[in-house]
Design a protein around this motif. Structure first.
Motif, mmCIF file in Angstrom:
data_model
loop_
_atom_site.group_PDB
_atom_site.id
_atom_site.type_symbol
_atom_site.label_atom_id
_atom_site.label_comp_id
_atom_site.label_asym_id
_atom_site.label_seq_id
_atom_site.Cartn_x
_atom_site.Cartn_y
_atom_site.Cartn_z
ATOM 1 N N SER A 43 0.840 -1.216 0.000
ATOM 2 C CA SER A 43 0.000 0.000 0.000
ATOM 3 C C SER A 43 0.873 1.263 0.000
ATOM 4 C CB SER A 43 -0.967 0.005 1.184
ATOM 5 O OG SER A 43 -0.253 -0.025 2.391
ATOM 6 N N THR A 46 1.763 1.721 -3.542
ATOM 7 C CA THR A 46 0.628 2.260 -4.308
ATOM 8 C C THR A 46 0.494 3.769 -4.083
ATOM 9 O OG1 THR A 46 -0.445 0.168 -3.790
ATOM 10 C CG2 THR A 46 -1.772 1.793 -4.928
ATOM 11 N N LEU A 139 -1.195 -5.296 -7.250
ATOM 12 C CA LEU A 139 -1.772 -4.207 -6.441
ATOM 13 C C LEU A 139 -3.236 -4.477 -6.083
ATOM 14 C CD1 LEU A 139 -0.263 -0.996 -8.102
ATOM 15 C CD2 LEU A 139 0.526 -2.227 -6.091
ATOM 16 N N MET A 140 -3.840 -5.486 -6.737
ATOM 17 C CA MET A 140 -5.231 -5.839 -6.409
ATOM 18 C C MET A 140 -5.227 -6.750 -5.184
ATOM 19 S SD MET A 140 -6.817 -6.535 -10.162
ATOM 20 C CE MET A 140 -6.629 -5.350 -11.484
ATOM 21 N N ASN A 144 -5.033 -2.636 -0.544
ATOM 22 C CA ASN A 144 -5.545 -1.531 -1.351
ATOM 23 C C ASN A 144 -7.060 -1.520 -1.478
ATOM 24 O OD1 ASN A 144 -3.029 -0.459 -1.833
ATOM 25 N ND2 ASN A 144 -2.701 -1.632 -3.706
ATOM 26 N N TYR A 145 -7.702 -2.679 -1.282
ATOM 27 C CA TYR A 145 -9.153 -2.773 -1.517
ATOM 28 C C TYR A 145 -9.948 -3.047 -0.241
ATOM 29 C CZ TYR A 145 -8.472 -2.561 -6.509
ATOM 30 O OH TYR A 145 -8.166 -2.117 -7.761
ATOM 31 N N SER A 158 -14.176 0.276 -3.523
ATOM 32 C CA SER A 158 -12.860 0.288 -4.164
ATOM 33 C C SER A 158 -12.915 -0.344 -5.554
ATOM 34 C CB SER A 158 -11.845 -0.459 -3.296
ATOM 35 O OG SER A 158 -11.723 0.168 -2.042
#
Lengths: 194, 182
Positions: A43, A46, A139-140, A144-145, A158
């Motif tokens: 994260s 990101t 990144l999925m 991040n979500y 998200s």
């Protein structure tokens, strides 16, 4: 001290093998800095990509500068040592370009037009496509979500942001910077209620 | 016409400062200044600059700066142009990085980044398709990006090795095709 040498070596390597523009380079930075050395979390990486896209200049230099700082500070360094880390990383990532462009800049025009180099790119270009895809796939994640069970609202919101941003960029050709500003504005309002 | 190192530095500094969105966004601006405004490089030579900068490793915009600077003023010119090009980035990012940790705990900043992260994923996923088009991905070579992505995502292979393998694979494949043709 050892982290500066590691940054120098790692970013020299990143500069040396990154073909095919900033997004290919992001994949290499991600692989070396997050997966291999664990200097940053996914994260944090990101966030750095988001800031690197919204600020002026090449994404590769922006992210190298930011990663160099964060890596040193995460390892317990002072902000001043972080500044030295960021200068080390941005210097190191440019160094191979200097060596290669200066050493063979005259030959290079002829060289890039030779069939041998073209054959290498026949395989290298498709590989870079895979690299960029892998950067997006990595990144999925729940960092991040949000976790689908623990934070279902955040997860759904998200995913919706990703789809909306993709359509806005691909179909409506909206500038990435505007997309990021809108997503950030949406996040600041939406996530303060949910 | 001689170009001063100061002029090279300030020109590329301005280009670095005013282009948001990476190297490709810089192409038309560099062309405007370097080809049309100052006439440092002819239109044909600029095509070479693009080709070389794209096929060399590293940061595209920095490669262009080094190549143009070197053409005009040798090694000093290359250093002046490249430093000018990256200095705005380094200064701006350092300022943000120094402040970022104190802002990070802030609830509003955190919420902004919760919104930004999924959008970043989309913006990285989008070039997959445009780069695939320019890399001429067809049914016969689509296994290359799929295998590369699978090795990185599922097996944690460093992209460094994928690139080295692709270069070696390209050389070997070129040799094989030469044999078959002769």
């Amino acid at each position: 001290m050892i982290i500066f040498l590691e940054l120098l070596y790692t970013f020299f390597k990143i500069g040396l093998v990154s073909f095919g523009g900033g997004y290919g380079m992001l994949s290499v930075i991600q692989g070396e800095v997050v997966t291999r050395h664990a200097w940053l979390s996914m994260s944090e990486f990101t966030d750095i990509v988001a800031i690197s896209q919204m600020t002026p200049g090449p994404i590769g230099i922006n992210s190298a500068t930011f990663v160099g700082y964060t890596a040193v500070v995460n390892a317990g360094g002072t902000p001043l040592m972080g500044v030295i880390g960021s200068l080390t990383a941005s210097f190191a990532v440019m160094l191979p370009s200097f060596i290669i462009m200066l050493a063979i800049s005259r030959l290079f025009v002829k060289y890039t037009k030779s069939s041998a180099v073209n054959r290498v790119f026949v395989v290298l270009r498709p590989a870079v496509v895979g690299l960029i895809a892998s950067a997006a796939l990595l990144l999925m994640n729940s960092e991040n979500y949000g976790d689908i069970d623990a934070e279902p609202v955040r997860f759904v919101a998200s995913v919706a942001i990703t789809i909306a941003a993709f359509v806005a960029f691909k179909v409506y050709r909206i500038s990435p910077i505007l997309i990021l500003f809108l997503s950030g504005a949406f996040g600041s309002i939406f996530f303060s209620f949910f | 016409m001689t170009v001063t190192l100061g002029r090279l530095f300030t020109t590329f500094f301005k280009l670095g400062l005013f282009t948001i969105g990476g190297g490709y966004a810089m192409i038309p601006l560099i062309e405007r200044d370097v080809v049309h405004r100052y006439k440092w490089v002819s239109g044909d030579d600029f095509v070479d600059v693009l080709a070389v900068s794209q096929s060399a490793p590293g940061i595209f915009a920095v490669n262009m700066a080094i190549f143009i600077g070197y053409k005009l003023r040798g090694i000093k010119g290359a250093v002046a142009a490249a430093l000018g090009n990256v200095l705005p980035s380094v200064i701006i990012i350092l300022c943000i990085a120094l402040l970022f940790n104190s802002f990070r705990e802030n609830k509003i900043v955190n919420n902004i980044f919760l919104g930004l992260r999924p959008a970043v994923v989309a913006l990285i996923a989008a070039p997959v398709f445009s780069v695939a088009k320019s890399a001429r991905i067809t049914y016969t070579n689509v296994w290359i990006p799929i295998l590369a992505a699978a090795l990185i995502v599922a097996f944690g292979v460093s992209p460094v090795y994928i690139i080295l393998a692709a270069i070696i694979g390209g050389i070997v494949w070129g040799r094989i095709r030469n044999r078959l043709n002769s």
